[in-house]
Scaffold this motif. Sequence first.
Motif, PDB file in Angstrom:
ATOM      1  N   PHE A  37      -1.097 -15.456   3.793  1.00  0.00           N
ATOM      2  CA  PHE A  37       0.361 -15.558   3.845  1.00  0.00           C
ATOM      3  C   PHE A  37       0.854 -14.840   5.094  1.00  0.00           C
ATOM      4  CE2 PHE A  37       4.775 -14.837   2.518  1.00  0.00           C
ATOM      5  CZ  PHE A  37       5.084 -16.047   1.923  1.00  0.00           C
ATOM      6  N   GLY A  38       0.462 -15.387   6.249  1.00  0.00           N
ATOM      7  CA  GLY A  38       0.947 -14.867   7.515  1.00  0.00           C
ATOM      8  C   GLY A  38       0.352 -13.540   7.936  1.00  0.00           C
ATOM      9  N   SER A  39      -0.791 -13.140   7.362  1.00  0.00           N
ATOM     10  CA  SER A  39      -1.389 -11.829   7.655  1.00  0.00           C
ATOM     11  C   SER A  39      -0.366 -10.713   7.453  1.00  0.00           C
ATOM     12  CB  SER A  39      -1.954 -11.777   9.077  1.00  0.00           C
ATOM     13  OG  SER A  39      -2.813 -10.679   9.251  1.00  0.00           O
ATOM     14  N   ASN A  40       0.377 -10.822   6.349  1.00  0.00           N
ATOM     15  CA  ASN A  40       1.468  -9.902   6.049  1.00  0.00           C
ATOM     16  C   ASN A  40       0.926  -8.593   5.477  1.00  0.00           C
ATOM     17  OD1 ASN A  40       3.675  -8.560   4.655  1.00  0.00           O
ATOM     18  ND2 ASN A  40       4.800 -10.478   4.729  1.00  0.00           N
ATOM     19  N   LEU A  41       1.222  -7.484   6.157  1.00  0.00           N
ATOM     20  CA  LEU A  41       0.958  -6.152   5.619  1.00  0.00           C
ATOM     21  C   LEU A  41       2.035  -5.896   4.574  1.00  0.00           C
ATOM     22  CD1 LEU A  41      -0.546  -3.382   5.739  1.00  0.00           C
ATOM     23  CD2 LEU A  41       1.189  -2.702   7.433  1.00  0.00           C
ATOM     24  N   CYS A  42       1.710  -6.135   3.301  1.00  0.00           N
ATOM     25  CA  CYS A  42       2.742  -6.147   2.270  1.00  0.00           C
ATOM     26  C   CYS A  42       2.919  -4.810   1.570  1.00  0.00           C
ATOM     27  CB  CYS A  42       2.473  -7.254   1.259  1.00  0.00           C
ATOM     28  SG  CYS A  42       0.921  -7.061   0.337  1.00  0.00           S
ATOM     29  N   SER A  43       2.036  -3.847   1.843  1.00  0.00           N
ATOM     30  CA  SER A  43       2.159  -2.543   1.193  1.00  0.00           C
ATOM     31  C   SER A  43       1.555  -1.467   2.082  1.00  0.00           C
ATOM     32  CB  SER A  43       1.440  -2.565  -0.162  1.00  0.00           C
ATOM     33  OG  SER A  43       1.437  -1.293  -0.765  1.00  0.00           O
ATOM     34  N   PHE A  44       2.251  -0.334   2.174  1.00  0.00           N
ATOM     35  CA  PHE A  44       1.736   0.849   2.871  1.00  0.00           C
ATOM     36  C   PHE A  44       2.189   2.058   2.074  1.00  0.00           C
ATOM     37  CE2 PHE A  44       2.462   4.058   6.416  1.00  0.00           C
ATOM     38  CZ  PHE A  44       1.124   4.451   6.453  1.00  0.00           C
ATOM     39  N   ILE A  45       1.247   2.716   1.426  1.00  0.00           N
ATOM     40  CA  ILE A  45       1.528   3.832   0.525  1.00  0.00           C
ATOM     41  C   ILE A  45       0.841   5.089   1.062  1.00  0.00           C
ATOM     42  CG2 ILE A  45       1.217   4.733  -1.823  1.00  0.00           C
ATOM     43  CD1 ILE A  45       1.130   1.819  -2.793  1.00  0.00           C
ATOM     44  N   VAL A  46       1.595   6.176   1.136  1.00  0.00           N
ATOM     45  CA  VAL A  46       1.034   7.472   1.514  1.00  0.00           C
ATOM     46  C   VAL A  46       1.483   8.500   0.477  1.00  0.00           C
ATOM     47  CG1 VAL A  46       0.932   9.293   3.252  1.00  0.00           C
ATOM     48  CG2 VAL A  46       0.986   6.899   3.967  1.00  0.00           C
ATOM     49  N   ASP A  47       0.542   9.199  -0.099  1.00  0.00           N
ATOM     50  CA  ASP A  47       0.825  10.214  -1.120  1.00  0.00           C
ATOM     51  C   ASP A  47       1.698   9.651  -2.241  1.00  0.00           C
ATOM     52  OD1 ASP A  47      -0.689  12.166   0.151  1.00  0.00           O
ATOM     53  OD2 ASP A  47       0.995  12.818   1.397  1.00  0.00           O
ATOM     54  N   GLY A  48       1.397   8.429  -2.645  1.00  0.00           N
ATOM     55  CA  GLY A  48       2.078   7.816  -3.775  1.00  0.00           C
ATOM     56  C   GLY A  48       3.413   7.164  -3.476  1.00  0.00           C
ATOM     57  N   LEU A  49       3.885   7.219  -2.243  1.00  0.00           N
ATOM     58  CA  LEU A  49       5.182   6.634  -1.872  1.00  0.00           C
ATOM     59  C   LEU A  49       4.967   5.317  -1.147  1.00  0.00           C
ATOM     60  CD1 LEU A  49       7.072   9.824  -0.636  1.00  0.00           C
ATOM     61  CD2 LEU A  49       7.395   8.616  -2.805  1.00  0.00           C
ATOM     62  N   GLU A  50       5.616   4.257  -1.643  1.00  0.00           N
ATOM     63  CA  GLU A  50       5.538   2.926  -1.051  1.00  0.00           C
ATOM     64  C   GLU A  50       6.620   2.783   0.019  1.00  0.00           C
ATOM     65  OE1 GLU A  50       4.594   0.010   0.364  1.00  0.00           O
ATOM     66  OE2 GLU A  50       3.656  -0.468  -1.586  1.00  0.00           O
ATOM     67  N   TYR A  51       6.192   2.594   1.275  1.00  0.00           N
ATOM     68  CA  TYR A  51       7.142   2.535   2.384  1.00  0.00           C
ATOM     69  C   TYR A  51       7.619   1.118   2.699  1.00  0.00           C
ATOM     70  CZ  TYR A  51       6.508   7.477   3.289  1.00  0.00           C
ATOM     71  OH  TYR A  51       6.519   8.846   3.158  1.00  0.00           O
ATOM     72  N   LEU A  52       6.986   0.091   2.143  1.00  0.00           N
ATOM     73  CA  LEU A  52       7.371  -1.287   2.438  1.00  0.00           C
ATOM     74  C   LEU A  52       7.977  -1.952   1.209  1.00  0.00           C
ATOM     75  CD1 LEU A  52       4.315  -2.382   4.597  1.00  0.00           C
ATOM     76  CD2 LEU A  52       6.665  -2.033   5.392  1.00  0.00           C
ATOM     77  N   HIS A  53       9.075  -2.679   1.439  1.00  0.00           N
ATOM     78  CA  HIS A  53       9.785  -3.350   0.354  1.00  0.00           C
ATOM     79  C   HIS A  53       8.980  -4.544  -0.139  1.00  0.00           C
ATOM     80  CE1 HIS A  53      13.491  -3.249  -1.880  1.00  0.00           C
ATOM     81  NE2 HIS A  53      13.626  -4.545  -1.767  1.00  0.00           N
ATOM     82  N   GLN A  54       8.995  -4.733  -1.449  1.00  0.00           N
ATOM     83  CA  GLN A  54       8.141  -5.734  -2.067  1.00  0.00           C
ATOM     84  C   GLN A  54       8.884  -7.037  -2.368  1.00  0.00           C
ATOM     85  OE1 GLN A  54       4.627  -4.681  -2.668  1.00  0.00           O
ATOM     86  NE2 GLN A  54       5.628  -3.446  -1.099  1.00  0.00           N
ATOM     87  N   ALA A  55       8.122  -8.098  -2.560  1.00  0.00           N
ATOM     88  CA  ALA A  55       8.675  -9.396  -2.962  1.00  0.00           C
ATOM     89  C   ALA A  55       8.631  -9.500  -4.490  1.00  0.00           C
ATOM     90  CB  ALA A  55       7.850 -10.520  -2.347  1.00  0.00           C
ATOM     91  N   PRO A  56       9.511 -10.359  -5.074  1.00  0.00           N
ATOM     92  CA  PRO A  56      10.559 -11.115  -4.379  1.00  0.00           C
ATOM     93  C   PRO A  56      11.837 -10.294  -4.238  1.00  0.00           C
ATOM     94  CG  PRO A  56      10.514 -11.740  -6.673  1.00  0.00           C
ATOM     95  CD  PRO A  56       9.412 -10.719  -6.495  1.00  0.00           C
ATOM     96  N   MET A  57      12.677 -10.665  -3.265  1.00  0.00           N
ATOM     97  CA  MET A  57      13.972 -10.029  -3.101  1.00  0.00           C
ATOM     98  C   MET A  57      15.056 -11.010  -3.539  1.00  0.00           C
ATOM     99  SD  MET A  57      13.727  -7.737   0.335  1.00  0.00           S
ATOM    100  CE  MET A  57      12.559  -8.544   1.413  1.00  0.00           C
ATOM    101  N   PRO A  58      16.101 -10.525  -4.186  1.00  0.00           N
ATOM    102  CA  PRO A  58      17.093 -11.432  -4.774  1.00  0.00           C
ATOM    103  C   PRO A  58      17.705 -12.432  -3.804  1.00  0.00           C
ATOM    104  CG  PRO A  58      17.417  -9.199  -5.574  1.00  0.00           C
ATOM    105  CD  PRO A  58      16.377  -9.126  -4.494  1.00  0.00           C
ATOM    106  N   VAL A  59      18.005 -11.998  -2.584  1.00  0.00           N
ATOM    107  CA  VAL A  59      18.664 -12.890  -1.624  1.00  0.00           C
ATOM    108  C   VAL A  59      17.649 -13.549  -0.702  1.00  0.00           C
ATOM    109  CG1 VAL A  59      20.331 -13.004   0.277  1.00  0.00           C
ATOM    110  CG2 VAL A  59      20.797 -11.549  -1.707  1.00  0.00           C
ATOM    111  N   ILE A  60      16.720 -12.766  -0.166  1.00  0.00           N
ATOM    112  CA  ILE A  60      15.792 -13.270   0.844  1.00  0.00           C
ATOM    113  C   ILE A  60      14.665 -14.083   0.217  1.00  0.00           C
ATOM    114  CG2 ILE A  60      14.201 -12.561   2.676  1.00  0.00           C
ATOM    115  CD1 ILE A  60      15.980 -10.152   3.151  1.00  0.00           C
ATOM    116  N   GLY A  61      14.293 -13.763  -1.035  1.00  0.00           N
ATOM    117  CA  GLY A  61      13.228 -14.509  -1.687  1.00  0.00           C
ATOM    118  C   GLY A  61      11.860 -13.943  -1.363  1.00  0.00           C
TER     119      GLY A  61
END
Length: 324
Positions: A37-61
């Motif tokens: 899916f586009g070589s998408n880096l979909c998650s980056f977590i450090v010390d238990g905190l997720e820095y990237l927003h996850q899918a799906p999003m209400p408006v963007i999809g």
Amino acid sequence: MFGYNIAKHPVLDQKMICLWSEEDHYRRSEAKLLPGFGSNLCSFIVDGLEYLHQAPMPVIGTKFFGTPILYPFPNRVRNCRFTFDGVEYHLPDNDGGRSLHCLVADTPFDYEIPVVKDDSISVATHLQILPGHPVFQQFPIANRLDLIYTLKNDSIEIIVKITNLDEEKRFPFGFGIHPYFNIFGSKADTLLHVPAKKWMEAISLLPTGNLIDMEKSPADLSIPTPIKGLTLDEVWYGMDPKKPQSIIYQTINRKLVLKASDIFTHSVTYTPLLEPFVCVENQTNSTDCHNLYSRGFEKESHLLILNPGESISGTLQFSVEKLS
């Protein structure tokens, strides 16, 4: 210790490569990648905190989340077309008479088995666009995009390499990323720092080519600025590798530093008023770079051009630091 497994994305039902680091049975960092899916880096977590927003999003999809790859042009192209070396190229209309956010955001990439080292784990993906490939039909110049993602204890690095595989045509392109970064705490306590040299004046989100001093821009982000109340979708010019962008999370006492090598001369910030994320997008070039270049704004557009057989490389990195 570093390791990996291959799972399925819970929403997209796509193969997902999961990388991690551990210290004394504590998972220090994690990264998840969707090569199909586009070589998408979909998650980056450090010390238990997720820095990237996850899918799906209400408006963007579900097409835009995590870290979409913007290639072979970032953001918008005026009138869905441009002319280069006497050839007119026509792009799909997906933004009311404009082309928006590239051609590969959900295109499958090939990938290799992750490589584990003492201090990191890496996975390589690539996309080869040749005659017969759907993207080639829209942008008919043979080329290849290679990406290497390397996870360490508190950072993820992306090495980018683009090669012109065409035997005759020059390849005019741009590359960028569009990460959707989560906000921790209030927007008043989340600061954005973009130490650019200039703001690119724009009409209807398309740069005019004029470079404006930062203090006269919609928000002078050369000084760390709270994102509360900001409604930006702006292009910035003159990024310096020695002065990385950052998102400062005062609530959790952390700073996300966004480093980029010298080919990444531009950045875009997108701060929608009601959404729980902020986008800080390192780019090699301006929005509408092809048309700006053809109008004589070569420096301002920073359109990258490769002769047949040539390559160019660059590096991006997200790293988490404690605030001093």
